[in-house]
Design an enzyme around this catalytic site. Structure first.
Site, short mmCIF file in Angstrom:
data_model
loop_
_atom_site.label_atom_id
_atom_site.label_comp_id
_atom_site.label_asym_id
_atom_site.label_seq_id
_atom_site.Cartn_x
_atom_site.Cartn_y
_atom_site.Cartn_z
N HIS A 79 -10.86 -4.56 10.28
CA HIS A 79 -11.38 -4.38 8.93
C HIS A 79 -12.65 -3.56 8.90
O HIS A 79 -13.39 -3.60 7.93
CB HIS A 79 -11.66 -5.75 8.29
CG HIS A 79 -10.40 -6.48 7.93
ND1 HIS A 79 -9.60 -7.06 8.86
CD2 HIS A 79 -9.80 -6.70 6.73
CE1 HIS A 79 -8.55 -7.64 8.26
NE2 HIS A 79 -8.65 -7.43 6.98
N GLU A 84 0.81 -1.23 0.00
CA GLU A 84 0.00 0.00 0.00
C GLU A 84 0.83 1.27 0.00
O GLU A 84 0.58 2.19 -0.77
CB GLU A 84 -0.93 0.04 1.21
CG GLU A 84 -2.25 -0.68 1.03
CD GLU A 84 -2.10 -2.18 1.09
OE1 GLU A 84 -1.00 -2.65 1.43
OE2 GLU A 84 -3.08 -2.88 0.80
#
Lengths: 390, 359
Positions: B158, B89
């Protein structure tokens, strides 16, 4: 073409032009060029490296000398202004490393791209901005290249993406610029610089991986000046062979104090990338005379003797000067004249940087968004509003 | 699905707006489009319109997108425009920002915004602040998009909502679409915007179909960033929400309507710039305000709305303190009963409305 561009860049950087007659008189007594031996580069995953000899023309030599001297004096002037508290905050100087910024520029085209970290004043100059704009940015004035909004670490120019304050963040950015180069299909490369300290950042390895995977025309350049702030390379890195740290990316280790070595290595690396083979890594072994920044005297983690030794044996400007004088490419007097001209240029720029007013308070809110209609930005309380225009 | 796609590509789209409106009145074009399809359409149209636009992220190409949002795009545009990245990322977000600095127009997908935390330095320090720091020299035309906030049963790491985190930063634009029309209009505006735009989608909304008005079927359908929409007119209380909770608010409004309470439901659409004017005008009409969001209460979107209402003309029109409905102040638990009670439910919204109205 390069000569024309050099002439144009001289004009743009406001350097005084020598009267034509004096140039003609001078060149009659000197050699046009000379061939020099340069250190062989250590290679990683490369069969061949850059050439071990190079030809330096008188014209190029004088230009490199002037540029390096300008960077040197500009940095020393910044030191002075900082101590007078006219420059504030961070100020990371690159005196000692002039062969890197000037040598890299000599090895690429103005249409190539370059990005570095915060020790960026030299690159800002070699990429085309004037000493005036740079010093005025350091002093936070409206005539600064970022209008006083950025300061030392946030200067930008055409095909120069700063000036980045977060250690290592500029490396993926550089790989992205290289991606754009490949995407546009224009044979341009991106020089992506980082220091020996940054070399241990994880995101650099992420960038290595993607650059190699996608064959991006990215020249990763580790400017190894032996210290990441106060931590020597031996204390920071399990492997100090920075040119090998790209693993699957070929690398070369270059004498970063020798501008000709840097130039040849850069030409070699850029050609490698332009041929579509993917990224390459260059380690420039160099040295900074100043501490990490102006708040660091630079002697608690290294000895004064070490600094003095580099100054006396490996100073990049001295090395070029000796070469040129000894091969009759220039005279000592001529180079002294350049010194005088450079000093004057720096002095004028410093005057400007000190006298130019600060940016107008009304512009505090400007440049939040690009290409947007004006809007209001909140100040320190709800009644203080600043206009924002793009 | 195929029939719907066929409908979307009909030449009807090419007809001018005026004609379209006439058609809409006579033959009701009741087109159902899911949020996923809407985002896909928006990206597809922008990829087609401008060569400089490209998409990168994990699984966006050959997998058709982790949530199938980019389905079909790789097949249509190929490796150059739709790029699968390794799991990096920080690296690929930085690469995307660099590409934007060099003049391309990347769409950088985070598989969920939870993973954007790995890259948040690139979003804030490299993208958001650069135009300002450079004195207007260096724009960064990039879109960061992906699902944000709670999903179903994916637990604490998450499920975080990043609206407040990104909404905090000057230099960024942050949008939070609710329905399909929002999704398409906002993603298109985001891509055409010359600034870094964070598009906070919602995984649970991806599969939800909505009626797609005919304007939305146009290739130039844009929703302006920074403007809220009043989804439902009302007189008794202003209910402000963004993303999935907008739907819950409309449900609550339907229930309350039977009791004679008319809620004005505002879909924020944009977190930054925030359209406080629309909210103020509504509060000045209804005299009551609640905010609803999925994120945590402290320092959240609702907190900002309340603070601004206090600072503006609407404060004097409030008959009761403004009230916030938010996610519970805990990391998201897994067990269903716990998870259900960690996000605002319709009953919580109704309760808050009645409390505010002192009913």
């Amino acid at each position: 073409m390069r000569k024309m561009l050099a002439a144009v860049s001289r004009v743009l950087s406001g350097v005084a032009q020598k009267p034509a007659s004096r140039v003609l008189v001078a060149s009659r007594n000197f050699a046009n060029d000379a061939t020099f031996e340069i250190k062989k580069c250590d290679l990683h995953r490369l069969e061949e490296g850059p050439p071990v000899t190079t030809v330096l023309t008188r014209e190029d030599g004088l230009r490199y000398y002037r540029m390096m001297q300008t960077v040197r004096r500009m940095e020393l002037k910044a030191d002075q202004l900082y101590k007078q508290k006219i420059i504030r905050g961070f100020c990371h100087l690159c005196d000692g490393q002039e062969a890197c910024c000037v040598g890299l520029e000599a090895g690429i085209n103005p249409t190539d791209h370059l990005i570095t970290a915060y020790r960026a004043h030299g690159f800002t100059f070699t990429r085309g901005l004037s000493v005036r704009e740079i010093l005025a940015e350091l002093t936070g004035r409206r005539g600064g290249c970022a209008k006083g909004k950025g300061g030392s670490m946030h200067m930008y120019a055409k095909n120069f993406y700063g000036g980045n304050g977060i250690v290592g963040a500029q490396v993926p950015l550089g790989a992205g610029i290289a991606l754009a180069c490949k995407y546009n299909g224009k044979d341009e490369v991106c020089l992506t610089l980082y220091g020996d300290g940054a070399a241990n950042q994880g995101q650099i390895f992420e960038a290595y991986n993607m650059a190699a995977l996608w064959k991006l025309p990215c020249v990763f350049i580790c400017e190894n000046n032996r210290y990441g702030m106060g931590t020597s390379v031996e204390r920071a890195a399990a492997s100090t062979d920075y040119y090998k740290r790209g693993d699957f990316i070929p690398g070369l280790r270059v004498d970063g104090m020798d501008i000709l070595c840097v130039r040849e290595a850069t030409r070699f690396a850029a050609a490698y990338c332009r041929s579509g083979k993917g990224p390459i890594l260059m380690e420039l072994q160099t040295y900074r005379y100043h501490g990490h920044s102006m708040s660091d005297p630079g002697v608690s983690y290294r000895t004064r003797e070490e600094i003095q030794e580099v100054r006396s044996k490996s100073d990049p400007i001295m090395l070029l000067k000796d070469r040129m004088v000894n091969s009759n490419l220039a005279s000592v007097e001529e180079l002294k004249e350049i010194d005088v001209e450079v000093r004057k240029e720096i002095e004028d720029a410093a005057q400007f940087a000190t006298a130019d007013p600060e940016p107008p308070l009304e512009e505090l809110g400007y440049h939040i968004y690009s290409s947007d209609p004006p809007f209001e930005v909140r100040g320190a309380n709800q009644w203080i509003k600043f206009k924002s225009i793009s | 699905m195929a029939a719907v796609s066929g409908l979307m590509r009909r030449p009807l789209e090419q007809v001018s707006g005026l004609l379209r409106r006439r058609f809409h009145r006579t033959a009701s074009a009741a087109l159902q489009v899911t949020v996923r399809e809407a985002i896909n359409q928006g990206m597809d149209e922008e990829l087609e319109r401008d060569e400089k636009v490209f998409l990168l992220g994990e699984e966006v190409a050959q997998y058709d997108g982790a949530y199938k949002v980019s389905r079909g795009l790789w097949k249509k545009y190929g490796d150059k425009r739709i790029i699968d990245t390794p799991i990096s990322e920080m690296g690929f977000a930085g690469i995307a920002v660099g590409a934007a600095m060099a003049g391309l127009r990347p769409i950088c997908e985070f598989m969920t915004f939870n993973f954007s935390m790995q890259a948040i330095d690139q979003v804030i320090n490299s993208a958001a602040k650069t135009y300002y720091m450079s004195g207007g020299h260096q724009p960064v035309p990039i879109v960061f998009r992906g699902p944000n906030g709670a999903s179903a049963g994916v637990a604490a790491q998450h499920s975080q909502c990043f609206a407040a985190w990104y909404g905090h930063c000057p230099g960024l634009k942050v949008v939070s679409p609710w329905n399909s029309e929002d999704a398409k209009g906002l993603i298109k505006s985001a891509i055409r915007d010359d600034n870094p735009v964070v598009v906070l989608e919602n995984e649970l909304m991806y599969g939800v179909p909505f009626e797609f008005p005919s304007e939305a079927q146009s290739k130039d359908f844009l929703i302006p960033i920074g403007k809220a929409k009043i989804e439902r007119q009302g007189t008794h209380i202003t209910v402000v929400a963004h993303s999935r909770p907008v739907g819950h608010c409309l449900e609550a409004a339907t229930v309350l309507s039977k009791e004679g309470i008319e809620c004005e439901v505002i879909n924020m659409r944009s977190i930054r710039p925030m359209d406080i004017e629309t909210i103020e005008a509504s509060v000045m009409k209804t005299n009551h305000l609640i905010t609803v969001e999925g994120g945590w209460p402290q320092f959240g979107v609702g907190a900002e709305v309340c603070a601004r209402i206090m600072e503006g003309p609407a404060f004097n029109f409030l008959d009761a303190p403004a009230v916030r409905v938010t996610g519970a102040d805990v990391p998201m638990p897994y067990a269903k009963i716990l998870e259900d009670n960690s996000i605002p439910q319709v009953k919580d919204i109704i309760f808050a409305i009645k409390k505010t109205l002192n009913i």
